[in-house]
Design an enzyme around this catalytic site. Sequence first.
Site, PDB file in Angstrom:
ATOM      1  N   TYR A 246      12.346  -2.230   0.546  1.00 31.85           N
ATOM      2  CA  TYR A 246      12.917  -1.156  -0.259  1.00 31.85           C
ATOM      3  C   TYR A 246      14.097  -0.565   0.499  1.00 31.85           C
ATOM      4  O   TYR A 246      14.004  -0.294   1.691  1.00 31.85           O
ATOM      5  CB  TYR A 246      11.855  -0.071  -0.505  1.00 31.85           C
ATOM      6  CG  TYR A 246      12.347   1.128  -1.283  1.00 31.85           C
ATOM      7  CD1 TYR A 246      12.705   1.010  -2.620  1.00 31.85           C
ATOM      8  CD2 TYR A 246      12.434   2.380  -0.691  1.00 31.85           C
ATOM      9  CE1 TYR A 246      13.136   2.123  -3.345  1.00 31.85           C
ATOM     10  CE2 TYR A 246      12.856   3.496  -1.409  1.00 31.85           C
ATOM     11  CZ  TYR A 246      13.217   3.359  -2.731  1.00 31.85           C
ATOM     12  OH  TYR A 246      13.631   4.460  -3.437  1.00 31.85           O
TER      13      TYR A 246
ATOM     14  N   ASP B 215      18.182  -2.241   7.657  1.00 32.56           N
ATOM     15  CA  ASP B 215      17.772  -0.971   7.082  1.00 32.56           C
ATOM     16  C   ASP B 215      16.694  -0.391   7.994  1.00 32.56           C
ATOM     17  O   ASP B 215      15.531  -0.781   7.921  1.00 32.56           O
ATOM     18  CB  ASP B 215      17.254  -1.164   5.658  1.00 32.56           C
ATOM     19  CG  ASP B 215      16.823   0.161   5.027  1.00 32.56           C
ATOM     20  OD1 ASP B 215      16.683   1.152   5.769  1.00 32.56           O
ATOM     21  OD2 ASP B 215      16.615   0.189   3.799  1.00 32.56           O
TER      22      ASP B 215
ATOM     23  N   LYS C  97      15.076   9.320   7.478  1.00 30.81           N
ATOM     24  CA  LYS C  97      13.738   9.792   7.907  1.00 30.81           C
ATOM     25  C   LYS C  97      13.767  10.492   9.277  1.00 30.81           C
ATOM     26  O   LYS C  97      14.175  11.642   9.336  1.00 30.81           O
ATOM     27  CB  LYS C  97      12.746   8.640   7.810  1.00 30.81           C
ATOM     28  CG  LYS C  97      12.639   8.192   6.335  1.00 30.81           C
ATOM     29  CD  LYS C  97      11.506   7.271   5.994  1.00 30.81           C
ATOM     30  CE  LYS C  97      11.381   7.181   4.483  1.00 30.81           C
ATOM     31  NZ  LYS C  97      11.702   5.898   3.886  1.00 30.81           N
TER      32      LYS C  97
HETATM   33  C1  LIG Z   1      12.634   5.647   2.642  1.00 28.77           C
HETATM   34  C2  LIG Z   1      13.481   4.447   2.727  1.00 28.77           C
HETATM   35  C3  LIG Z   1      14.720   4.384   2.072  1.00 28.77           C
HETATM   36  C4  LIG Z   1      15.204   5.439   1.114  1.00 28.77           C
HETATM   37  O1  LIG Z   1      15.404   6.645   1.757  1.00 28.77           O
HETATM   38  P1  LIG Z   1      15.480   7.985   0.840  1.00 28.77           P
HETATM   39  O2  LIG Z   1      15.851   9.038   1.827  1.00 28.77           O
HETATM   40  O3  LIG Z   1      14.117   8.138   0.247  1.00 28.77           O
HETATM   41  O4  LIG Z   1      16.510   7.758  -0.188  1.00 28.77           O
HETATM   42  C5  LIG Z   1      15.508   3.278   2.284  1.00 28.77           C
HETATM   43  N1  LIG Z   1      15.108   2.281   3.090  1.00 28.77           N
HETATM   44  C6  LIG Z   1      13.914   2.304   3.724  1.00 28.77           C
HETATM   45  C7  LIG Z   1      13.526   1.170   4.601  1.00 28.77           C
HETATM   46  C8  LIG Z   1      13.055   3.371   3.545  1.00 28.77           C
HETATM   47  O5  LIG Z   1      11.863   3.368   4.135  1.00 28.77           O
END
Ligand SMILES: *Cc1c(COP(=O)(O)O)cnc(C)c1O
Length: 429
Positions: free
Chosen positions: A143, A238, A266
């Site tokens: 994701y 990511d 995060k």
């Molecule tokens: C949480 C997450 C996102 C999205 O981040 P948001 O701040 O919720 O938009 C993208 N990539 C990864 C791997 C994530 O865990």
Amino acid sequence: MTSRNHQLFEQSQQYIPGGVNSPVRAFKSVGGDPVFFQRGAGAYFWDADGKSYIDYVGSWGPLILGHAYPDVIKAVQAVAENGLTFGAPTEAELEIAQLICQLIPSIEQVRLVSSGTEAGMSAIRLARGFTGRSRIIKFEGCYHGHDDALLVKAGSGALTFGHPSSAGVPAETVGHTIVLDYNDIAGIEAAFNQWGPEIAAVIVEPVAGNMNLVAPSSDFLAKLRSLCTQSGSVLIFDEVMTGFRVGLGCAQGLYQIKPDLTTLGKVIGGGMPMAAFGGRRDIMQCLAPLGPVYQAGTLSGNPVAVAAGLATLKLVQAPGFYEKLEDRTQQLVDGITAAADNHGIDFCAQSVGGMFGLYFRKDIPTSFAEVMQCNKEAFNRFFHAMLNEGIYFAPSAFEAGFVSSMHGDNELNKTLSAAEKVFEHWQDK
Ligand SMILES: *Cc1c(COP(=O)(O)O)cnc(C)c1O
């Protein structure tokens, strides 16, 4: 007896779709009412009825120091008193940018944004602008936020709802996105053979944490690196979840692979809305105002968010911080596994740094398809039984869990006793 929690959920559903502001918060996957929270401290948080829980979600990853860590709260308060936003540069942005570049050697320049979604979509646009190519590769179950081009068979909330992709995304928009299986080296080689010179970017979670937890095989990330280098494609890690979660050097430090671009979120916001993307200087200089790739944000680099991020990133640099977090997380998964083994339950678990995966199946999964073979009913039962014992895991069998530096021996022992109790009565129902 109607609980305050239940009342709040009933009322929220009137005004907010599903009663929640992000779908993974709903208990759609596990059933029942989501828990409304009113306060947190350290490893604990309290719901609207005053019941306390040991938290293994940590707001889905940011809270590596637990809830309301005093230094972080103080930093936020101090900065807030001087104004919430200026829409102009501040010294603290320079400070956090320098710190990010120093801690992550692959990042030569970085831009701050407000969410992981923004970081991901901006990194993709930048890679396309830099290479002049359109195609991108992503992996099933990873994701990267809810940008249209990346919402293809996405994991997390979309997975929970059983839709491989979202309605409202035009087919043309995802027409340039190739979806491959995680850890499938033959699959990546085939894709590069077919489309190599057209591939702008490969985006990957270097440890996948949005389809439960799937770790990269020993040569998966190295293969992505070599294929991207060969074909002039941009490798994007990511690290929104793994950044400062699996180690001070992030996943790229752990596996010793240098991506071209990295997205962060995060933990770097310390609980405030902040994220970032950065990497090679030659690529980053394609961004506006220097280059032709447009990207902007009214609240980007927000002083309060930056203060929370800086305070957090200072604290995680304490000697031994990640060793301790990693040990604690390993003790947690080993303990739960032992409890399940004691009662003959098909279960396994693993951890990477401060993140972990629990699987109701015999072997550790290595792909989305294997994760899908976990016994979801067993997870749901476990989830609710643990919740009842005051242990809050992610309300879905398809999410990773998180440990904070505030989870001590006491919290570990309470969690393992609860797991032992739950598994002891496993056959009762
Ligand atoms: C949480 C997450 C996102 C999205 O981040 P948001 O701040 O919720 O938009 C993208 N990539 C990864 C791997 C994530 O865990």
